[in-house]
Design a protein around this motif. Structure first.
Motif, PDB file in Angstrom:
ATOM      1  N   PHE A 173      44.422  27.573  42.860  1.00 40.99           N
ATOM      2  CA  PHE A 173      43.323  28.546  41.950  1.00 40.99           C
ATOM      3  C   PHE A 173      42.461  28.865  42.838  1.00 40.99           C
ATOM      4  CE2 PHE A 173      39.191  28.354  39.811  1.00 40.99           C
ATOM      5  CZ  PHE A 173      39.501  29.517  38.975  1.00 40.99           C
ATOM      6  N   VAL A 174      42.117  28.085  44.094  1.00 41.90           N
ATOM      7  CA  VAL A 174      40.942  28.616  44.933  1.00 41.90           C
ATOM      8  C   VAL A 174      41.538  29.843  45.866  1.00 41.90           C
ATOM      9  CG1 VAL A 174      39.682  27.849  47.038  1.00 41.90           C
ATOM     10  CG2 VAL A 174      39.842  26.440  44.956  1.00 41.90           C
ATOM     11  N   SER A 175      42.960  29.692  46.227  1.00 39.14           N
ATOM     12  CA  SER A 175      43.381  30.791  46.973  1.00 39.14           C
ATOM     13  C   SER A 175      43.741  32.059  46.033  1.00 39.14           C
ATOM     14  CB  SER A 175      44.979  30.112  47.138  1.00 39.14           C
ATOM     15  OG  SER A 175      44.896  29.097  48.035  1.00 39.14           O
ATOM     16  N   ILE A 176      44.047  31.918  44.707  1.00 40.71           N
ATOM     17  CA  ILE A 176      43.779  33.193  43.884  1.00 40.71           C
ATOM     18  C   ILE A 176      42.383  33.598  43.902  1.00 40.71           C
ATOM     19  CG2 ILE A 176      44.318  33.913  41.540  1.00 40.71           C
ATOM     20  CD1 ILE A 176      46.593  32.065  41.554  1.00 40.71           C
ATOM     21  N   CYS A 177      41.532  32.813  43.749  1.00 40.59           N
ATOM     22  CA  CYS A 177      39.888  33.401  43.788  1.00 40.59           C
ATOM     23  C   CYS A 177      39.859  34.134  45.116  1.00 40.59           C
ATOM     24  CB  CYS A 177      39.114  32.121  43.513  1.00 40.59           C
ATOM     25  SG  CYS A 177      39.138  31.539  41.834  1.00 40.59           S
ATOM     26  N   TYR A 178      40.210  33.452  46.205  1.00 40.31           N
ATOM     27  CA  TYR A 178      39.935  34.140  47.436  1.00 40.31           C
ATOM     28  C   TYR A 178      40.813  35.411  47.676  1.00 40.31           C
ATOM     29  CZ  TYR A 178      37.100  30.867  49.953  1.00 40.31           C
ATOM     30  OH  TYR A 178      36.185  29.899  50.482  1.00 40.31           O
ATOM     31  N   ILE A 179      41.690  35.633  47.156  1.00 41.73           N
ATOM     32  CA  ILE A 179      42.425  36.877  47.119  1.00 41.73           C
ATOM     33  C   ILE A 179      41.890  37.787  46.161  1.00 41.73           C
ATOM     34  CG2 ILE A 179      44.840  37.919  46.343  1.00 41.73           C
ATOM     35  CD1 ILE A 179      46.045  35.408  47.252  1.00 41.73           C
ATOM     36  N   VAL A 180      41.481  37.517  45.139  1.00 42.81           N
ATOM     37  CA  VAL A 180      40.967  38.411  44.272  1.00 42.81           C
ATOM     38  C   VAL A 180      39.427  38.942  44.717  1.00 42.81           C
ATOM     39  CG1 VAL A 180      39.489  38.445  41.851  1.00 42.81           C
ATOM     40  CG2 VAL A 180      41.897  37.733  42.124  1.00 42.81           C
ATOM     41  N   LEU A 181      38.752  37.912  45.407  1.00 40.79           N
ATOM     42  CA  LEU A 181      37.363  38.407  46.181  1.00 40.79           C
ATOM     43  C   LEU A 181      37.486  39.487  47.124  1.00 40.79           C
ATOM     44  CD1 LEU A 181      34.287  37.458  46.717  1.00 40.79           C
ATOM     45  CD2 LEU A 181      35.180  36.213  48.172  1.00 40.79           C
ATOM     46  N   PHE A 182      38.644  39.135  47.988  1.00 41.65           N
ATOM     47  CA  PHE A 182      38.837  40.039  49.256  1.00 41.65           C
ATOM     48  C   PHE A 182      39.218  41.399  48.557  1.00 41.65           C
ATOM     49  CE2 PHE A 182      39.059  36.114  51.863  1.00 41.65           C
ATOM     50  CZ  PHE A 182      37.700  36.207  52.328  1.00 41.65           C
ATOM     51  N   LEU A 183      40.238  41.210  47.528  1.00 41.55           N
ATOM     52  CA  LEU A 183      40.653  42.592  47.129  1.00 41.55           C
ATOM     53  C   LEU A 183      39.360  43.608  46.409  1.00 41.55           C
ATOM     54  CD1 LEU A 183      44.031  41.874  45.245  1.00 41.55           C
ATOM     55  CD2 LEU A 183      43.579  43.318  47.288  1.00 41.55           C
ATOM     56  N   GLN A 184      38.568  43.030  45.750  1.00 47.12           N
ATOM     57  CA  GLN A 184      37.154  43.512  45.349  1.00 47.12           C
ATOM     58  C   GLN A 184      36.454  44.055  46.289  1.00 47.12           C
ATOM     59  OE1 GLN A 184      35.564  40.588  42.678  1.00 47.12           O
ATOM     60  NE2 GLN A 184      36.460  41.266  40.922  1.00 47.12           N
TER      61      GLN A 184
END
Length: 85
Positions: A8-19
């Motif tokens: 879940f934390v990894s997905i949050c980081y991926i979404v953050l960097f994409l944004q």
């Protein structure tokens, strides 16, 4: 962290960097559209920025991989050793 919490934390980081990436790309394209070329559509600037970034990253990968000697090209297969006299 467990397996699921870490995922879940990894997905949050991926979404953050994409944004962040999309925000920066939009800001740059808006700036170029307003100041440099007002008649050019913003989509052109976005595509050019992303293509430039991808090309730069691909070029870096190619150069780094070319700096490593290939195991199949060498003294054993070709039989040439420049230190032989």
């Amino acid at each position: 962290m467990g397996k699921y919490v870490g995922g879940f934390v990894s997905i949050c980081y991926i979404v953050l960097f994409l944004q962040i990436t999309s925000w920066v790309t939009r800001n740059i394209s808006d700036f170029m559209h307003v100041t440099l070329m007002p008649r050019t559509p913003k989509t052109v600037f976005r595509i050019v920025a992303l293509v430039t970034l991808c090309t730069q990253k691909l070029f870096t990968i190619i150069v780094r991989s070319a700096s490593e000697p290939l195991p199949s090209v060498g003294n054993g297969i070709i039989g040439y050793n420049p230190t032989d006299t």
